[in-house]
Design a protein around this motif. Structure first.
Motif, PDB file in Angstrom:
ATOM      1  N   ALA A  72       0.864  -1.166   0.000  1.00  0.00           N
ATOM      2  CA  ALA A  72       0.000   0.000   0.000  1.00  0.00           C
ATOM      3  C   ALA A  72       0.910   1.228   0.000  1.00  0.00           C
ATOM      4  CB  ALA A  72      -0.876   0.007   1.243  1.00  0.00           C
ATOM      5  N   MET A  73       0.445   2.276  -0.653  1.00  0.00           N
ATOM      6  CA  MET A  73       1.232   3.502  -0.745  1.00  0.00           C
ATOM      7  C   MET A  73       0.408   4.676  -0.241  1.00  0.00           C
ATOM      8  SD  MET A  73       4.080   2.433  -2.083  1.00  0.00           S
ATOM      9  CE  MET A  73       4.876   3.957  -2.607  1.00  0.00           C
ATOM     10  N   ALA A  74       1.089   5.655   0.282  1.00  0.00           N
ATOM     11  CA  ALA A  74       0.372   6.811   0.833  1.00  0.00           C
ATOM     12  C   ALA A  74       1.200   8.079   0.680  1.00  0.00           C
ATOM     13  CB  ALA A  74       0.063   6.580   2.307  1.00  0.00           C
ATOM     14  N   TRP A  75       0.521   9.178   0.809  1.00  0.00           N
ATOM     15  CA  TRP A  75       1.152  10.482   0.889  1.00  0.00           C
ATOM     16  C   TRP A  75       0.784  11.113   2.229  1.00  0.00           C
ATOM     17  CZ3 TRP A  75       4.584  12.409  -2.590  1.00  0.00           C
ATOM     18  CH2 TRP A  75       4.636  11.810  -3.856  1.00  0.00           C
ATOM     19  N   PHE A  76       1.792  11.681   2.847  1.00  0.00           N
ATOM     20  CA  PHE A  76       1.638  12.465   4.063  1.00  0.00           C
ATOM     21  C   PHE A  76       2.223  13.842   3.807  1.00  0.00           C
ATOM     22  CE2 PHE A  76       0.482   9.353   7.408  1.00  0.00           C
ATOM     23  CZ  PHE A  76       0.591   8.193   6.670  1.00  0.00           C
ATOM     24  N   ARG A  77       1.929  14.767   4.690  1.00  0.00           N
ATOM     25  CA  ARG A  77       2.534  16.096   4.566  1.00  0.00           C
ATOM     26  C   ARG A  77       2.800  16.677   5.952  1.00  0.00           C
ATOM     27  NH1 ARG A  77      -2.621  19.511   2.101  1.00  0.00           N
ATOM     28  NH2 ARG A  77      -3.889  19.559   4.013  1.00  0.00           N
ATOM     29  N   GLN A  78       3.772  17.567   5.991  1.00  0.00           N
ATOM     30  CA  GLN A  78       4.099  18.232   7.243  1.00  0.00           C
ATOM     31  C   GLN A  78       4.364  19.700   6.965  1.00  0.00           C
ATOM     32  OE1 GLN A  78       7.367  16.529   9.473  1.00  0.00           O
ATOM     33  NE2 GLN A  78       6.608  17.446  11.373  1.00  0.00           N
ATOM     34  N   ALA A  79       3.526  20.534   7.550  1.00  0.00           N
ATOM     35  CA  ALA A  79       3.685  21.977   7.431  1.00  0.00           C
ATOM     36  C   ALA A  79       4.589  22.486   8.548  1.00  0.00           C
ATOM     37  CB  ALA A  79       2.318  22.650   7.505  1.00  0.00           C
ATOM     38  N   PRO A  80       5.195  23.636   8.370  1.00  0.00           N
ATOM     39  CA  PRO A  80       6.081  24.185   9.413  1.00  0.00           C
ATOM     40  C   PRO A  80       5.364  24.316  10.750  1.00  0.00           C
ATOM     41  CG  PRO A  80       6.327  25.414   7.380  1.00  0.00           C
ATOM     42  CD  PRO A  80       5.159  24.479   7.169  1.00  0.00           C
ATOM     43  N   GLY A  81       5.988  23.782  11.791  1.00  0.00           N
ATOM     44  CA  GLY A  81       5.429  23.888  13.133  1.00  0.00           C
ATOM     45  C   GLY A  81       4.280  22.947  13.430  1.00  0.00           C
ATOM     46  N   LYS A  82       3.969  22.055  12.489  1.00  0.00           N
ATOM     47  CA  LYS A  82       2.849  21.131  12.681  1.00  0.00           C
ATOM     48  C   LYS A  82       3.329  19.690  12.583  1.00  0.00           C
ATOM     49  CE  LYS A  82      -0.771  24.222  10.982  1.00  0.00           C
ATOM     50  NZ  LYS A  82      -1.941  24.351  10.054  1.00  0.00           N
ATOM     51  N   GLU A  83       2.502  18.783  13.083  1.00  0.00           N
ATOM     52  CA  GLU A  83       2.819  17.375  12.984  1.00  0.00           C
ATOM     53  C   GLU A  83       2.534  16.868  11.565  1.00  0.00           C
ATOM     54  OE1 GLU A  83       1.893  16.038  17.604  1.00  0.00           O
ATOM     55  OE2 GLU A  83       0.708  15.226  15.942  1.00  0.00           O
ATOM     56  N   ARG A  84       3.213  15.790  11.228  1.00  0.00           N
ATOM     57  CA  ARG A  84       2.954  15.184   9.931  1.00  0.00           C
ATOM     58  C   ARG A  84       1.537  14.619   9.910  1.00  0.00           C
ATOM     59  NH1 ARG A  84       7.527  11.263   8.039  1.00  0.00           N
ATOM     60  NH2 ARG A  84       6.792  10.090   9.859  1.00  0.00           N
ATOM     61  N   GLU A  85       0.836  14.813   8.796  1.00  0.00           N
ATOM     62  CA  GLU A  85      -0.553  14.362   8.713  1.00  0.00           C
ATOM     63  C   GLU A  85      -0.783  13.522   7.466  1.00  0.00           C
ATOM     64  OE1 GLU A  85      -3.376  17.528   8.342  1.00  0.00           O
ATOM     65  OE2 GLU A  85      -2.431  18.366   6.553  1.00  0.00           O
ATOM     66  N   PHE A  86      -1.717  12.613   7.583  1.00  0.00           N
ATOM     67  CA  PHE A  86      -2.120  11.751   6.467  1.00  0.00           C
ATOM     68  C   PHE A  86      -2.851  12.580   5.415  1.00  0.00           C
ATOM     69  CE2 PHE A  86      -3.656   8.084   4.305  1.00  0.00           C
ATOM     70  CZ  PHE A  86      -4.978   8.351   3.978  1.00  0.00           C
ATOM     71  N   VAL A  87      -2.548  12.291   4.156  1.00  0.00           N
ATOM     72  CA  VAL A  87      -3.223  12.966   3.052  1.00  0.00           C
ATOM     73  C   VAL A  87      -4.099  11.990   2.272  1.00  0.00           C
ATOM     74  CG1 VAL A  87      -2.920  14.251   0.898  1.00  0.00           C
ATOM     75  CG2 VAL A  87      -1.385  14.680   2.848  1.00  0.00           C
ATOM     76  N   THR A  88      -3.489  10.910   1.786  1.00  0.00           N
ATOM     77  CA  THR A  88      -4.223   9.968   0.955  1.00  0.00           C
ATOM     78  C   THR A  88      -3.448   8.659   0.854  1.00  0.00           C
ATOM     79  OG1 THR A  88      -5.254   9.683  -1.229  1.00  0.00           O
ATOM     80  CG2 THR A  88      -3.157  10.835  -1.165  1.00  0.00           C
ATOM     81  N   ALA A  89      -4.163   7.569   0.538  1.00  0.00           N
ATOM     82  CA  ALA A  89      -3.528   6.268   0.419  1.00  0.00           C
ATOM     83  C   ALA A  89      -4.216   5.461  -0.674  1.00  0.00           C
ATOM     84  CB  ALA A  89      -3.583   5.523   1.745  1.00  0.00           C
ATOM     85  N   ILE A  90      -3.483   4.472  -1.179  1.00  0.00           N
ATOM     86  CA  ILE A  90      -4.005   3.623  -2.241  1.00  0.00           C
ATOM     87  C   ILE A  90      -3.556   2.192  -1.989  1.00  0.00           C
ATOM     88  CG2 ILE A  90      -2.010   4.047  -3.749  1.00  0.00           C
ATOM     89  CD1 ILE A  90      -4.048   4.050  -6.120  1.00  0.00           C
ATOM     90  N   SER A  91      -4.428   1.236  -2.279  1.00  0.00           N
ATOM     91  CA  SER A  91      -4.107  -0.169  -2.070  1.00  0.00           C
ATOM     92  C   SER A  91      -3.124  -0.654  -3.125  1.00  0.00           C
ATOM     93  CB  SER A  91      -5.387  -1.005  -2.111  1.00  0.00           C
ATOM     94  OG  SER A  91      -6.032  -0.852  -3.366  1.00  0.00           O
ATOM     95  N   GLY A  92      -2.610  -1.869  -2.915  1.00  0.00           N
ATOM     96  CA  GLY A  92      -1.553  -2.385  -3.771  1.00  0.00           C
ATOM     97  C   GLY A  92      -1.897  -2.450  -5.250  1.00  0.00           C
ATOM     98  N   LEU A  93      -3.124  -2.856  -5.537  1.00  0.00           N
ATOM     99  CA  LEU A  93      -3.561  -2.957  -6.931  1.00  0.00           C
ATOM    100  C   LEU A  93      -4.321  -1.722  -7.389  1.00  0.00           C
ATOM    101  CD1 LEU A  93      -4.655  -6.704  -7.069  1.00  0.00           C
ATOM    102  CD2 LEU A  93      -2.502  -5.678  -7.841  1.00  0.00           C
ATOM    103  N   GLY A  94      -4.411  -0.738  -6.520  1.00  0.00           N
ATOM    104  CA  GLY A  94      -5.058   0.513  -6.898  1.00  0.00           C
ATOM    105  C   GLY A  94      -6.572   0.474  -6.890  1.00  0.00           C
ATOM    106  N   ARG A  95      -7.150  -0.531  -6.255  1.00  0.00           N
ATOM    107  CA  ARG A  95      -8.604  -0.670  -6.287  1.00  0.00           C
ATOM    108  C   ARG A  95      -9.293   0.136  -5.204  1.00  0.00           C
ATOM    109  NH1 ARG A  95      -8.465  -7.236  -7.198  1.00  0.00           N
ATOM    110  NH2 ARG A  95      -7.813  -7.180  -9.380  1.00  0.00           N
ATOM    111  N   ALA A  96      -8.561   0.550  -4.207  1.00  0.00           N
ATOM    112  CA  ALA A  96      -9.151   1.323  -3.108  1.00  0.00           C
ATOM    113  C   ALA A  96      -8.274   2.517  -2.792  1.00  0.00           C
ATOM    114  CB  ALA A  96      -9.311   0.452  -1.870  1.00  0.00           C
TER     115      ALA A  96
END
Length: 120
Positions: A33-57
């Protein structure tokens, strides 16, 4: 060991678009599974989006629903994040992550990050 390399970040005006890429150093990338996270200055890292291995979800944070789209091309071992209608609050370092389970946490491998700056 999985290595992830992000690219595509940059400076963009509010309302603009960017596409981030994450290249993985594994041939069997569909196992992860793959995902994107982001971290803004002075903030904790946060979840953005994720995708399953075959891209179905896919799963998105409420803050990006309708604006960001995650996709993957397993033949190229690459994951993409299409970001539209960008807002100044989207400014952050964006990280790609790989793991065994699609979730908002618990990823085992991380890239170095790519900076996205949205100007107002």
């Amino acid at each position: 060991q999985v290595q992830l390399v992000e690219s595509g970040g940059g400076l963009v005006p509010a309302g603009g678009s960017l596409r981030l890429s994450c290249a993985a150093s594994i041939r069997t990338s569909s196992r992860y599974a793959m995902a994107w996270f982001r971290q803004a200055p002075g903030k904790e890292r946060e979840f953005v989006t994720a995708i399953s291995g075959l891209g179905r979800a896919t799963y998105n944070a409420d803050s990006v629903k309708g604006r960001f789209t995650i996709s993957r091309d397993n033949a190229k071992s690459t994951v993409y994040l299409q970001m539209n209608n960008l807002k100044p609050e989207d400014t952050a370092v964006y990280y790609c992550a790989a793991g065994w389970v699609v979730s908002q946490r618990g990823y085992d491998y991380w890239g170095q990050g790519t900076q996205v700056t949205v100007t107002s």
